[in-house]
Motif scaffolding. Sequence first.
Motif, PDB file in Angstrom:
ATOM      1  N   UNK A 191       0.850  -1.186   0.000  1.00  0.00           N
ATOM      2  CA  UNK A 191       0.000   0.000   0.000  1.00  0.00           C
ATOM      3  C   UNK A 191       0.891   1.243   0.000  1.00  0.00           C
ATOM      4  N   UNK A 192       0.810   2.082  -1.037  1.00  0.00           N
ATOM      5  CA  UNK A 192       1.668   3.278  -1.074  1.00  0.00           C
ATOM      6  C   UNK A 192       1.417   4.232   0.087  1.00  0.00           C
ATOM      7  N   UNK A 193       0.167   4.326   0.548  1.00  0.00           N
ATOM      8  CA  UNK A 193      -0.128   5.226   1.663  1.00  0.00           C
ATOM      9  C   UNK A 193       0.562   4.761   2.936  1.00  0.00           C
ATOM     10  N   UNK A 251       7.395   3.159  -6.805  1.00  0.00           N
ATOM     11  CA  UNK A 251       7.319   2.051  -7.740  1.00  0.00           C
ATOM     12  C   UNK A 251       5.935   1.427  -7.752  1.00  0.00           C
ATOM     13  N   UNK A 252       5.257   1.452  -6.605  1.00  0.00           N
ATOM     14  CA  UNK A 252       3.883   0.935  -6.562  1.00  0.00           C
ATOM     15  C   UNK A 252       2.899   1.889  -7.221  1.00  0.00           C
ATOM     16  N   UNK A 253       3.092   3.187  -7.008  1.00  0.00           N
ATOM     17  CA  UNK A 253       2.184   4.184  -7.601  1.00  0.00           C
ATOM     18  C   UNK A 253       2.987   5.458  -7.812  1.00  0.00           C
ATOM     19  N   UNK A 254       3.290   5.753  -9.073  1.00  0.00           N
ATOM     20  CA  UNK A 254       4.125   6.913  -9.391  1.00  0.00           C
ATOM     21  C   UNK A 254       3.306   8.148  -9.737  1.00  0.00           C
ATOM     22  N   UNK A 257       1.489   9.889  -7.284  1.00  0.00           N
ATOM     23  CA  UNK A 257       1.221  10.615  -6.034  1.00  0.00           C
ATOM     24  C   UNK A 257       2.308  11.670  -5.874  1.00  0.00           C
ATOM     25  N   UNK A 258       1.998  12.952  -6.007  1.00  0.00           N
ATOM     26  CA  UNK A 258       3.050  13.981  -5.962  1.00  0.00           C
ATOM     27  C   UNK A 258       3.681  14.129  -4.588  1.00  0.00           C
ATOM     28  N   UNK A 259       2.916  13.796  -3.507  1.00  0.00           N
ATOM     29  CA  UNK A 259       3.452  13.973  -2.159  1.00  0.00           C
ATOM     30  C   UNK A 259       4.645  13.045  -1.907  1.00  0.00           C
ATOM     31  N   UNK A 260       4.688  11.866  -2.573  1.00  0.00           N
ATOM     32  CA  UNK A 260       5.826  10.963  -2.409  1.00  0.00           C
ATOM     33  C   UNK A 260       7.105  11.606  -2.927  1.00  0.00           C
ATOM     34  N   UNK A 261       7.016  12.281  -4.104  1.00  0.00           N
ATOM     35  CA  UNK A 261       8.194  12.948  -4.652  1.00  0.00           C
ATOM     36  C   UNK A 261       8.629  14.118  -3.768  1.00  0.00           C
ATOM     37  N   UNK A 262       7.641  14.844  -3.204  1.00  0.00           N
ATOM     38  CA  UNK A 262       7.990  15.976  -2.338  1.00  0.00           C
ATOM     39  C   UNK A 262       8.709  15.508  -1.068  1.00  0.00           C
ATOM     40  N   UNK A 263       8.202  14.409  -0.460  1.00  0.00           N
ATOM     41  CA  UNK A 263       8.833  13.897   0.762  1.00  0.00           C
ATOM     42  C   UNK A 263      10.242  13.369   0.470  1.00  0.00           C
ATOM     43  N   UNK A 264      10.395  12.684  -0.684  1.00  0.00           N
ATOM     44  CA  UNK A 264      11.729  12.192  -1.029  1.00  0.00           C
ATOM     45  C   UNK A 264      12.682  13.354  -1.316  1.00  0.00           C
ATOM     46  N   UNK A 265      12.163  14.431  -1.919  1.00  0.00           N
ATOM     47  CA  UNK A 265      12.998  15.616  -2.148  1.00  0.00           C
ATOM     48  C   UNK A 265      13.462  16.220  -0.828  1.00  0.00           C
ATOM     49  N   UNK A 304       5.806  18.707  -9.253  1.00  0.00           N
ATOM     50  CA  UNK A 304       5.140  19.857  -9.880  1.00  0.00           C
ATOM     51  C   UNK A 304       4.438  19.442 -11.178  1.00  0.00           C
ATOM     52  N   UNK A 305       5.104  18.600 -12.000  1.00  0.00           N
ATOM     53  CA  UNK A 305       4.476  18.172 -13.249  1.00  0.00           C
ATOM     54  C   UNK A 305       3.234  17.327 -12.997  1.00  0.00           C
ATOM     55  N   UNK A 306       3.295  16.440 -11.996  1.00  0.00           N
ATOM     56  CA  UNK A 306       2.129  15.586 -11.698  1.00  0.00           C
ATOM     57  C   UNK A 306       0.963  16.437 -11.198  1.00  0.00           C
ATOM     58  N   UNK A 307       1.244  17.386 -10.309  1.00  0.00           N
ATOM     59  CA  UNK A 307       0.178  18.252  -9.796  1.00  0.00           C
ATOM     60  C   UNK A 307      -0.411  19.093 -10.923  1.00  0.00           C
ATOM     61  N   UNK A 308       0.444  19.568 -11.831  1.00  0.00           N
ATOM     62  CA  UNK A 308      -0.051  20.362 -12.959  1.00  0.00           C
ATOM     63  C   UNK A 308      -0.924  19.522 -13.871  1.00  0.00           C
TER      64      UNK A 308
END
Length: 376
Positions: free
Chosen positions: A289-291, A318-321, A323-331, A351-355
């Motif tokens: 579960x990505x969450x 890798x499970x769900x690419x 979700x923009x919050x995953x990229x923000x937390x990893x950043x 930013x691209x996913x949210x856009x």
Amino acid sequence: MPLQVSNYSWQQTKTAVFLSLPLRGVCVRDADVFCTENYLKVNFPPFLFEAFLYAPIDDESSKAKIGNDTIDFTLYKKEAVMWETLSVSGVDKEMMQRIRENSILQAQEKAKEATEAKAIAKREDQKYTLNVMMKIEEEERKKIEDMKENERRKATKELEAWKECQRKAEERKRIQKEKKLHQQEKQTEEERKKLKHKNLTKNSASRNLATKGRNSENIFFAKLKEDCIPAPRSVGNIKINFTPRVFPTALRESKVAEEEEWLHKQAEARRAMNTDIPEFCDLKEDEKNPEWLKEKGNKLFATEDYLAAINAYNLAIRLNNKIPLLYLNRAACHLKLKNLHKAIEDSSKAYRIMKLHLRLIQLTKLCKTMLRRFGM
């Protein structure tokens, strides 16, 4: 006012002077003896004895014995000569004071030198002790390392022996399995030959019976049998066209936008499950579960374990690419680890996913507005 002691006796040789000083009730605890090269002083209140020596003595090797109401001195001369008197005669008060001061300064310098020598000796002893301790620790460490190396070699030999035993056991099992399989194939071949022989015998008997029956068969029944056999079908082709649509409804009755959104959600759900990927088969249900992985990464980030948090976010992505919050937390984790390029890359992806999500929402709203406008 101290009492000057003048009744003393002394004797000498070329190398030493023997002085006997009678003091009633003298003891080691109360007597203060001060001796330098040219000056001798004994203070035992209320008695006081001073002697400005005729020639220099060796104050370090000289001795004093206190007891039986007397103090016996053994003063060793620096030069082997006979003294005329014990004390120098004709000394005025200024010279006496100067001799006392020089004697005190000399005693202080000797005491200072003795203290420094003692401190140097102490440092040398400490240095020697430290070196000895370091050598002992080095020997102990080397001994422990040797023991570890011996144990490691022993464990390696045991492991190699166990692997060899396992290999031999596997080889024996494989050979037994091959022998068993060969025996089964041999038995199967024999059974096949027996069955073939039996079938040939049976077919021969059947052919003999059929030959006899055909000879005695009635011509009428043969003709009737030939008339009952239907004629073969005519050759032809049947063409069938299938619709490529996923939904069973007709195209004129469907809502394309809603159907595409449903298909997109199904694809995301299948991607989130990833049950067909071999590397995710061993994961628990929560770990797929990505969450759940995002919450785990947040907890690891709070405990400042940034590398573990990055691993959790990587698996969630890798499970769900999408979700923009995953990229923000990893950043944020990369930013804590000073990986600035990776932090910028993850922020750009978020930013691209949210856009894109905003565009999809706007497009969905526009489609719904058009459908309501045209009454569909």
